[in-house]
Design an enzyme around this catalytic site. Structure first.
Site, PDB file in Angstrom:
ATOM      1  N   LYS A   1      -8.312 -80.224   4.799  1.00  0.00           N
ATOM      2  CA  LYS A   1      -7.541 -79.221   5.554  1.00  0.00           C
ATOM      3  C   LYS A   1      -6.376 -78.715   4.711  1.00  0.00           C
ATOM      4  CE  LYS A   1      -8.901 -80.891  10.091  1.00  0.00           C
ATOM      5  NZ  LYS A   1      -8.680 -81.896  11.134  1.00  0.00           N
TER       6      LYS A   1
ATOM      7  N   GLN B   1      -3.950 -85.521  13.549  1.00  0.00           N
ATOM      8  CA  GLN B   1      -5.346 -85.908  13.335  1.00  0.00           C
ATOM      9  C   GLN B   1      -5.750 -87.042  14.288  1.00  0.00           C
ATOM     10  OE1 GLN B   1      -7.522 -84.400  11.025  1.00  0.00           O
ATOM     11  NE2 GLN B   1      -9.072 -85.655  12.043  1.00  0.00           N
TER      12      GLN B   1
ATOM     13  N   ASP C   1      -4.917 -76.636  17.395  1.00  0.00           N
ATOM     14  CA  ASP C   1      -6.158 -77.317  17.772  1.00  0.00           C
ATOM     15  C   ASP C   1      -6.614 -76.910  19.173  1.00  0.00           C
ATOM     16  OD1 ASP C   1      -7.478 -78.941  15.997  1.00  0.00           O
ATOM     17  OD2 ASP C   1      -6.218 -80.700  16.344  1.00  0.00           O
TER      18      ASP C   1
END
Ligand code: NAD
Length: 297
Positions: free
Chosen positions: A54, A98, A121
């Protein structure tokens, strides 16, 4: 008939390219690059790989990447304090924590602490609510990526029968919502669904997000169905090999004999997830800086 292979890798590369160009435009407007902060707690090997890729993808898209790697024993209070700092940091447009987190940390409270306007997200309840009532917010990256592949392939989805297999908050449920919003007739199937093959048989669009290797067979599919395979499953290694093969939730070879189009695993939905994360970060940057986000992303 042999299905068209939907090339998510190539689609994602084109999306990343467009995002990178817009990121340069943003920088000339705002005097700074869009910024994505990624927080990793602990040493989970898969998560370390994801966070690393990422970060690289963010920089390649002309954005600023802020990585925060914290020890596994980090307390909830310390993690919440970091999120609060990032919420207030003007250089940070998107915040991604994460998952999975170590078991002593409550994922829901951590997600709830992220500013909904930086929640790239799309996991915050505010963004789930916005999606549900049709307000603009952030949509989880994987289902939004699936939707991009579907509309690119099929155009108008009005009236099509769609079956989503899986009801998770990060894939199945938002996927179903996006399909309803696109005027498809949607069924959500899950572990308690009776006669799953018969349910799948009526689908013009099948989205499989289960996590069971090659569960969906050729005989389940309607002729000409479009199949989006979200599953990522590693088979046991063959003798003499270190790692097993990656497969999806759909038996790809045999399904290709009846489907009109299908995403492969790997190279289908997987690459879309990071590309959409960058897209969401760019949109967050425009909104947070008070500009309209570019159209058509
Ligand atoms: P999850 O475990 O949260 O949900 C799985 C869902 O499948 C559940 O809703 C469950 O009801 C359903 N299910 C389980 N067994 C079933 C059965 N026998 N029949 C019908 N439904 C059944 O998983 P998730 O997070 O939604 O992920 C699903 C899959 O997608 C996993 O393989 C995951 O690795 C993959 N995934 C891929 C990406 C990507 O970037 N490509 C992103 C997220 C998840």
């Amino acid at each position: 008939m042999s299905a068209t292979r939907i090339d998510g890798k190539a689609f994602a590369a084109r999306l990343r390219e467009r995002v990178g160009e817009h990121a340069l435009e943003f920088a000339s407007l705002a005097g700074r690059k869009p910024g994505l902060a990624v927080v990793l707690v602990g040493e989970d090997p898969a998560s370390q790989v994801y966070v690393g890729s990422k970060g690289k993808a963010t920089v390649a898209a002309n954005m600023e990447s802020f990585e925060h790697r914290l020890p596994a024993e980090t307390s909830e209070a310390d993690l919440l304090a970091l999120v609060e700092r990032l919420n207030n940091d003007q250089a940070v447009d998107g915040i991604l924590v994460q998952l999975p987190l170590p078991v002593h940390l409550d994922e829901q409270s951590i997600i709830a602490s992220i500013s909904p306007d930086k929640d790239v997200d799309g996991f915050h309840v505010i963004n789930a609510g916005r999606l549900s009532v049709g307000q603009s917010g952030f949509v989880p990256c994987t289902p939004l990526g699936c939707m991009m592949l579907l509309t690119d392939r099929l155009g108008d989805l009005s009236g099509l029968e769609a079956v989503v297999i899986g009801r998770s908050n990060i894939v199945g449920k938002p996927m179903a919502q996006l399909l309803v919003d696109a005027n498809a007739t949607v069924t959500i199937a899950h572990s308690r669904t009776k006669d799953l093959p018969a349910v799948v048989k009526r689908a013009d669009i099948v989205v499989a997000a289960v996590g069971r290797p090659e569960m969906i067979r050729k005989a389940w599919l309607k002729d000409g169905a479009t199949v989006i395979d979200v599953g990522i499953n590693r088979l046991p290694p063959e003798p003499g090999k270190e790692k097993g093969k990656l497969v999806g939730d759909v038996a790809f070879e045999e399904a290709s004999e009846v489907a009109s189009a299908i995403t492969p695993v790997p190279g289908g939905v997987g690459p879309m997830t990071i590309a959409v994360l960058l897209r969401n970060t760019l949109v967050a940057a425009y909104r947070n800086a008070g500009f309209d986000a570019p159209e058509g992303l």
